[in-house]
Enzyme design. Structure first.
Site, PDB file in Angstrom:
ATOM      1  N   LYS A  25       0.796  -1.238  -0.190  1.00 56.79           N
ATOM      2  CA  LYS A  25      -0.032   0.151  -0.133  1.00 56.79           C
ATOM      3  C   LYS A  25       0.864   1.058   0.066  1.00 56.79           C
ATOM      4  O   LYS A  25       0.742   2.052  -0.744  1.00 56.79           O
ATOM      5  CB  LYS A  25      -1.092  -0.041   1.342  1.00 56.79           C
ATOM      6  CG  LYS A  25      -2.090   0.919   1.032  1.00 56.79           C
ATOM      7  CD  LYS A  25      -2.856   0.665   2.523  1.00 56.79           C
ATOM      8  CE  LYS A  25      -3.884  -0.510   2.457  1.00 56.79           C
ATOM      9  NZ  LYS A  25      -4.301  -0.830   3.933  1.00 56.79           N
ATOM     10  N   ARG A  95      -3.282   3.134   8.405  1.00 52.96           N
ATOM     11  CA  ARG A  95      -3.498   1.881   7.771  1.00 52.96           C
ATOM     12  C   ARG A  95      -2.320   1.128   7.839  1.00 52.96           C
ATOM     13  O   ARG A  95      -1.168   1.501   8.145  1.00 52.96           O
ATOM     14  CB  ARG A  95      -3.642   2.502   6.388  1.00 52.96           C
ATOM     15  CG  ARG A  95      -4.664   3.663   6.260  1.00 52.96           C
ATOM     16  CD  ARG A  95      -4.505   4.228   4.879  1.00 52.96           C
ATOM     17  NE  ARG A  95      -5.368   3.387   3.862  1.00 52.96           N
ATOM     18  CZ  ARG A  95      -5.344   3.691   2.478  1.00 52.96           C
ATOM     19  NH1 ARG A  95      -4.882   4.677   1.890  1.00 52.96           N
ATOM     20  NH2 ARG A  95      -6.183   2.843   1.955  1.00 52.96           N
ATOM     21  N   GLY A 104      -8.232  -8.010   4.946  1.00 50.53           N
ATOM     22  CA  GLY A 104      -9.147  -8.165   6.164  1.00 50.53           C
ATOM     23  C   GLY A 104      -8.320  -8.525   7.355  1.00 50.53           C
ATOM     24  O   GLY A 104      -8.890  -8.959   8.411  1.00 50.53           O
ATOM     25  N   MET A 106      -5.614  -6.991   8.803  1.00 51.88           N
ATOM     26  CA  MET A 106      -5.235  -6.111   9.781  1.00 51.88           C
ATOM     27  C   MET A 106      -5.907  -4.636   9.659  1.00 51.88           C
ATOM     28  O   MET A 106      -6.763  -4.658   8.658  1.00 51.88           O
ATOM     29  CB  MET A 106      -3.624  -5.820   9.657  1.00 51.88           C
ATOM     30  CG  MET A 106      -2.774  -7.085   9.977  1.00 51.88           C
ATOM     31  SD  MET A 106      -0.964  -7.071   9.450  1.00 51.88           S
ATOM     32  CE  MET A 106      -1.266  -6.608   7.695  1.00 51.88           C
ATOM     33  N   ARG A 351      -3.741  -1.274  -6.359  1.00 51.42           N
ATOM     34  CA  ARG A 351      -3.023  -2.741  -6.235  1.00 51.42           C
ATOM     35  C   ARG A 351      -3.360  -3.720  -7.359  1.00 51.42           C
ATOM     36  O   ARG A 351      -4.484  -3.408  -7.985  1.00 51.42           O
ATOM     37  CB  ARG A 351      -3.111  -3.443  -4.924  1.00 51.42           C
ATOM     38  CG  ARG A 351      -4.618  -3.694  -4.560  1.00 51.42           C
ATOM     39  CD  ARG A 351      -4.596  -4.563  -3.397  1.00 51.42           C
ATOM     40  NE  ARG A 351      -6.205  -4.406  -2.980  1.00 51.42           N
ATOM     41  CZ  ARG A 351      -6.773  -4.551  -1.854  1.00 51.42           C
ATOM     42  NH1 ARG A 351      -5.818  -4.689  -0.664  1.00 51.42           N
ATOM     43  NH2 ARG A 351      -7.849  -4.542  -1.588  1.00 51.42           N
ATOM     44  N   HIS A 467      -0.075 -41.714   0.725  1.00 49.76           N
ATOM     45  CA  HIS A 467      -0.653 -42.485  -0.780  1.00 49.76           C
ATOM     46  C   HIS A 467      -1.735 -41.868  -1.344  1.00 49.76           C
ATOM     47  O   HIS A 467      -2.007 -41.650  -2.337  1.00 49.76           O
ATOM     48  CB  HIS A 467      -0.861 -43.988  -0.288  1.00 49.76           C
ATOM     49  CG  HIS A 467      -1.516 -44.735  -1.336  1.00 49.76           C
ATOM     50  ND1 HIS A 467      -2.917 -44.716  -1.554  1.00 49.76           N
ATOM     51  CD2 HIS A 467      -0.843 -45.388  -2.241  1.00 49.76           C
ATOM     52  CE1 HIS A 467      -3.194 -45.602  -2.389  1.00 49.76           C
ATOM     53  NE2 HIS A 467      -1.965 -45.960  -2.917  1.00 49.76           N
ATOM     54  N   GLU A 756      17.714 -43.127  -7.462  1.00 50.85           N
ATOM     55  CA  GLU A 756      16.987 -42.579  -6.121  1.00 50.85           C
ATOM     56  C   GLU A 756      17.447 -42.953  -4.923  1.00 50.85           C
ATOM     57  O   GLU A 756      16.959 -42.884  -3.989  1.00 50.85           O
ATOM     58  CB  GLU A 756      15.723 -43.113  -6.065  1.00 50.85           C
ATOM     59  CG  GLU A 756      15.856 -44.685  -6.807  1.00 50.85           C
ATOM     60  CD  GLU A 756      14.156 -45.161  -6.993  1.00 50.85           C
ATOM     61  OE1 GLU A 756      13.396 -44.669  -6.495  1.00 50.85           O
ATOM     62  OE2 GLU A 756      14.088 -46.315  -7.782  1.00 50.85           O
ATOM     63  N   SER A 775      16.508 -41.092 -14.360  1.00 48.28           N
ATOM     64  CA  SER A 775      15.365 -40.497 -14.367  1.00 48.28           C
ATOM     65  C   SER A 775      15.363 -40.428 -12.645  1.00 48.28           C
ATOM     66  O   SER A 775      15.603 -41.546 -11.960  1.00 48.28           O
ATOM     67  CB  SER A 775      14.222 -41.295 -14.653  1.00 48.28           C
ATOM     68  OG  SER A 775      12.901 -40.839 -14.212  1.00 48.28           O
ATOM     69  N   CYS A 842      11.055 -37.656 -12.182  1.00 43.56           N
ATOM     70  CA  CYS A 842       9.962 -38.402 -12.208  1.00 43.56           C
ATOM     71  C   CYS A 842       9.224 -38.287 -10.714  1.00 43.56           C
ATOM     72  O   CYS A 842       8.047 -38.919 -10.509  1.00 43.56           O
ATOM     73  CB  CYS A 842      10.047 -39.733 -12.620  1.00 43.56           C
ATOM     74  SG  CYS A 842      10.979 -40.859 -11.838  1.00 43.56           S
ATOM     75  N   TYR A 862      13.904 -33.127 -19.329  1.00 47.95           N
ATOM     76  CA  TYR A 862      12.185 -33.006 -19.118  1.00 47.95           C
ATOM     77  C   TYR A 862      11.867 -33.323 -17.596  1.00 47.95           C
ATOM     78  O   TYR A 862      12.810 -33.678 -16.598  1.00 47.95           O
ATOM     79  CB  TYR A 862      12.017 -34.375 -19.939  1.00 47.95           C
ATOM     80  CG  TYR A 862      12.179 -35.596 -19.228  1.00 47.95           C
ATOM     81  CD1 TYR A 862      10.975 -36.124 -18.440  1.00 47.95           C
ATOM     82  CD2 TYR A 862      12.936 -36.286 -19.895  1.00 47.95           C
ATOM     83  CE1 TYR A 862      11.346 -37.525 -17.943  1.00 47.95           C
ATOM     84  CE2 TYR A 862      13.043 -37.748 -19.429  1.00 47.95           C
ATOM     85  CZ  TYR A 862      12.515 -38.347 -18.445  1.00 47.95           C
ATOM     86  OH  TYR A 862      12.605 -39.388 -17.874  1.00 47.95           O
TER      87      TYR A 862
END
Ligand code: ADP
Ligand code: MG
Ligand code: MG
Length: 885
Positions: A25, A95, A104, A106, A351, A467, A756, A775, A842, A862
């Site tokens: 602001k 303000r 809303g 403060m 804004r 899961h 992994e 991957s 992946c 990718y």
């Protein structure tokens, strides 16, 4: 240290880039002042002052006080008014404004500086006692609430009583005398309730108000809001102290709010509401029905009210000029607050307006069309996560809803239905045409069918990568996970939450984007992919260099992903295919086999099923690469659990149920995630992978015979040693050669591995000798790098994140310095060995924007993510390319 920044036409010290210091602001008030707009002058106390205030135990330091007083003198100079003066009083609004808007959260105090003397001065100066007392009573109301902490209703009720007593509906109908009486009563109530009289010294009022705004940063509401929206608690808020202008001085005065474009559709139409003779948030608070500013803003509730254009044509024209100027300047849709005092237009705030996802796309596209934005700028303007809204059905924003609990926003979209506590029930209800919400303590792979049948999934346990969460996202099903307030009693078939109990068959609704759970059925509206959206995505595609693949295990998911623009499958998990009813018995037979022969017999029953699956997937992905992971999970996941299943299996195998139980027990492991799984299964039971490779390659060759372009990639999971991969590759090659010979046809394929495990990443240079692609399975890589199990992390991870030990849940957003280090190392070493090594990711991170940015920088080819995240990944990949140019 500079704590205070002035803004006025004459002297402005800030600008729109200074949001971190001046708040959104404050930065924009400064910017608009410099632009020459009519902004009431004032000054902003910085967010750093807020932090200083907190550190000092909620004290405003002397140096801050001194700078505020100097700024105050400056404002007195430019306005010609004097703060606290009884003849010509200067009044302030105080303000709050943080870096990002927290609507809303403060509060604002208007008309500060009013007391028994200044109110008289104002009356004389304006010749309007009614206005003056109205401002005074408003000030006391706001100050009592914001600064003294009284409930809003404390004084509001008195106002209502007075209106009743006078027989009027609206506060504008009260007279000066009424309002004067009201002030007396207000002051009395405050004295009684607090034991202190209302502060009369304006300077005292100002310090208290500034302190209150600083303190409001840490009120529970604001903290909660930041938690939900992932906003840093350490930023603090700025305070804007601004000369008051008055929309409540009579019928040539007004206050209002407007948007430069329609925030729900994005249509290019100036749009807003206003109230004559009103102040502050009267418009938003719904005290009176606000009127439309123009015909375009009319709706059923305000159609009969006079528009601003009709009531104050000239001012409306002026406002039109202002909004056009602001939109062109900020290059974005603006949300503007204004006040009209005796025909003079003042701009109090601007804004970038909040908007729906479809409006965001429309606006960005239109701005490009209008030559205001470049395509690059438009792409960078849209938060990728916002696209979620466009891809899933969502709750009707207009519907009434009652929140009963809140869990993790695990998979976006709205899901509503009858509660079912078991997958079986979910399936049978869905078959009879009912909408079902699957409510479980947690879900397991066996629940796939129930999850698929349900409109949404709600679990009491588990995190963002539980899961339930992972599978739901893959399916594009709404899911709220880890809703720990739920007390599920499976035997009583009830779920209790915060004092309410729901039975099987009762209705609940979830919002998977916010994590909220609602009572009853909340109506939803469908997602639709607009032409604008498709067009916008095609722009994103022009800039990105990362390809986007999808994680899909069946033709239906592949189809969905294709529609969203997937360029291949990055992870096809073969084990999900094993759970369907006709197959699970054969799978269990395989697991229970005690020698190679009986295992091969069981596997030969599975082969046709797997082959059929792959035929379907290759067809769906015609012309695109399909990366298939060989069996990965520990075998015990496939074991029978219920008595009935055990009996069924015993009968099928012709053995005693006790033997079923015995063998199941033998398969138990202490740490299944670190146990006999992944390529370790392939090494010890080579027949399993051989069957899978055969199914893949037979399907591939047959597909190519029916003119489908197949590009299979065979992926071996959980490799730690080059030797593992070497053995399994040799096995695979043997099968592939045989298939080619049988079919009399050869096709192209790749064999590679998942990275992994930390050891695989560290020795990637070695492993690369045996692999054509890597991957990165960053879910497991995160678990094994941290040495923590994601299924148990829910007990401590939230606290770790809450206390700042980790910036984010590392299962949501890739841990770049730890896990990311391993990825970068493996990419570098892998490319050293094989410059053509193809690399992708992946894990769940493949659909998360900050992780995608990392993947771009790490040089991957990718990312792969669940079908519904494909557009998000495409946009994030484009942003990564633009941001790292
Ligand atoms: P929020 O952040 O909740 O929007 P604001 O600080 O914008 O709070 O204040 C709310 C409203 O108070 C404004 O929209 C405006 O109507 C009124 N207001 C704020 N400052 C002034 C001022 N200097 N003069 C008149 N009204 C003001
Ligand atoms: Mg407010
Ligand atoms: Mg505002």
């Amino acid at each position: 240290m500079k704590w205070v920044y002035l803004f006025s036409k004459e002297n402005t010290e800030g600008n729109k880039e200074m949001k971190n210091l001046l708040g959104g602001k404050g930065a924009n008030l400064a910017e608009m002042s410099s632009l020459g707009l009519n902004v009431p002058p004032g000054f902003t106390v910085t967010t750093e002052a807020c932090i200083d205030f907190q550190k000092a135990g909620n004290q405003i330091s002397d140096s801050i006080k001194q700078q505020v007083q100097e700024a105050l003198k400056e404002v007195e100079k430019v306005t010609g008014k004097v703060f606290g003066d009884s003849k010509n009083p200067l009044l302030f609004s105080v303000r709050s404004g943080a870096r990002v808007s927290m609507p809303g959260m403060m509060d604002t105090v208007l008309n500060l500086g009013m007391n028994d003397e200044t109110v008289e001065g104002m009356s004389e100066l304006t010749g309007d006692a009614r206005f003056s007392w109205d401002s005074y009573r408003r000030f006391i109301q706001m100050y009592a609430n914001v600064v003294m902490g009284f409930n809003h209703s404390l004084l509001e009720a008195t106002l209502e009583d007075l209106k009743d007593a006078r027989g009027v509906d609206e506060d504008t109908e009260l007279t000066a005398e009424d309002l004067k009486d009201l002030v007396t009563v207000y002051k009395q109530i405050i004295l009684e309730e607090s034991g202190r009289s209302f502060p009369t010294d304006p300077m005292d009022q100002l310090w208290q108000a500034i302190g209150a705004v600083f303190r409001s940063w840490t009120n529970p509401r604001a903290i909660k809001y930041r938690d939900i929206n992932g906003i840093d608690h350490n930023w603090g808020t700025a305070v804007n102290v601004q000369t008051m202008v008055f929309g409540n001085m009579g019928d040539d005065c007004a206050t209002g709010v407007c948007f430069t474009r329609d925030p729900s559709t994005g249509d290019k139409r100036f749009f807003g509401e206003y109230l004559i003779n009103a102040q502050g948030e009267d418009v938003v608070a719904g005290i009176r029905t606000p009127a439309p500013i123009n015909d375009e803003s009319k709706n059923d509730s305000n159609r009969n009210l006079k528009t601003l254009k009709e009531a104050m044509g000239e001012t409306f024209d002026e406002l039109t000029e202002v909004y056009q100027k602001l939109e062109a300047h900020y290059k974005d849709m603006q949300d503007i607050e204004f006040t009209i005092e005796k025909g003079n237009l003042f701009i109090l705030q601007t804004r970038n307006g909040k908007r729906t996802a479809s409006a965001a796309i429309k606006i960005a596209s239109d701005l490009v069309g209008e030559g205001i934005l470049s395509k690059e700028e438009a792409i960078l303007k849209i938060e990728p996560e916002l696209l979620n809204q466009l891809l899933h059905p969502r709750l009707d924003p207009k519907a009434d809803k009652k929140v009963v609990a809140k869990g993790l926003p695990a998979s976006p979209g709205a899901g509503a239905g009858e509660i079912a506590f078991s997958s079986e029930l979910a399936i049978s209800l869905a078959e009879s045409g009912k909408k079902v919400l699957l409510v479980r303590q947690e879900t397991s792979p066996e629940d796939i069918g129930g999850m698929n049948a349900a409109r949404g999934i709600l679990t009491a346990r588990g995190g963002m990568t539980s899961h339930a969460a992972v599978v739901a996202r893959g399916m594009g099903k709404p899911c709220v996970a880890g809703c720990s307030d739920l007390v599920i009693n499976y035997s009583a078939k009830t779920v209790s939450v915060n004092g309410k109990t729901f039975k099987e068959g009762d209705h609940l609704t979830i919002d998977g984007a916010s994590g909220e759970v609602f009572e009853g059925l909340v109506p939803t509206i469908d997602a639709e992919i607009s032409k604008e959206f498709a067009n916008f995505m095609s722009w994103a595609d022009e800039y990105r260099t990362l390809k986007v693949r999808t994680n899909a295990d069946n033709p239906e998911d592949s189809e969905v992903a294709n529609n969203f623009g997937a360029e291949g499958i990055g992870l096809c998990r073969t084990e999900h295919m094993f759970f369907e009813a006709e197959r699970i018995l054969a799978v269990r037979e395989m697991i229970f086999a005690e020698d190679v022969m009986s295992r091969e017999k069981a596997l030969s029953k599975l082969l046709p099923f797997q082959k059929k699956d792959f035929l379907g997937i290759f067809k769906a992905m015609d012309g695109k690469p399909v990366n298939i992971r060989l069996l990965d999970p520990p075998l015990h996941e496939f074991l029978p659990h219920s008595e009935q299943e055990k009996n069924e299996l015993a009968e099928y195998l012709g053995i005693d149920i006790r033997e079923v139980e015995d063998r199941a027990e033998k398969l138990q492991e202490f740490n299944p995630m670190l146990g006999h799984r992944g390529c370790r299964l392939g090494v010890t039971y080579p027949e399993i992978y051989k069957m899978q490779v055969r199914a893949i390659m037979e399907a591939a060759v047959e597909s190519s015979e029916s003119n489908i372009t197949v590009m299979p990639e065979i992926m071996i999971p959980l490799v730690a040693l080059k030797g593992e991969l070497a053995i399994l590759k040799e096995d695979a090659l043997e099968v592939i050669k045989a298939v080619f010979k049988e079919k009399g046809k050869e096709i192209k394929y790749k064999i590679g591995t998942m990275i992994e495990l930390p050891r695989a990443a560290i020795t990637a240079g070695e492993i690369a000798k045996e692999a054509e692609f890597f991957s990165f399975g960053t879910n497991d890589l995160t678990q094994t790098t941290f040495g923590l199990s994601r299924d148990d992390a829910g007990k401590f991870l939230p606290e770790y994140v809450g206390r700042g030990l980790m910036p984010n849940d590392p299962f949501v957003s890739l841990d770049q310095s730890g896990v990311g280090f391993l990825v970068e190392h493996a990419v570098k070493e892998g490319k050293k060995t094989n410059a053509n090594m193809h690399m992708g990711i992946c894990g769940e991170h493949g659909g998360e924007p900050s992780s995608i940015d990392f993947c771009h920088r790490a040089g991957l080819d990718y990312v792969s993510c669940s079908p519904y995240r494909v557009p998000i990944a495409r946009l994030a990949a484009a942003q990564a390319a633009l941001n790292n140019k």
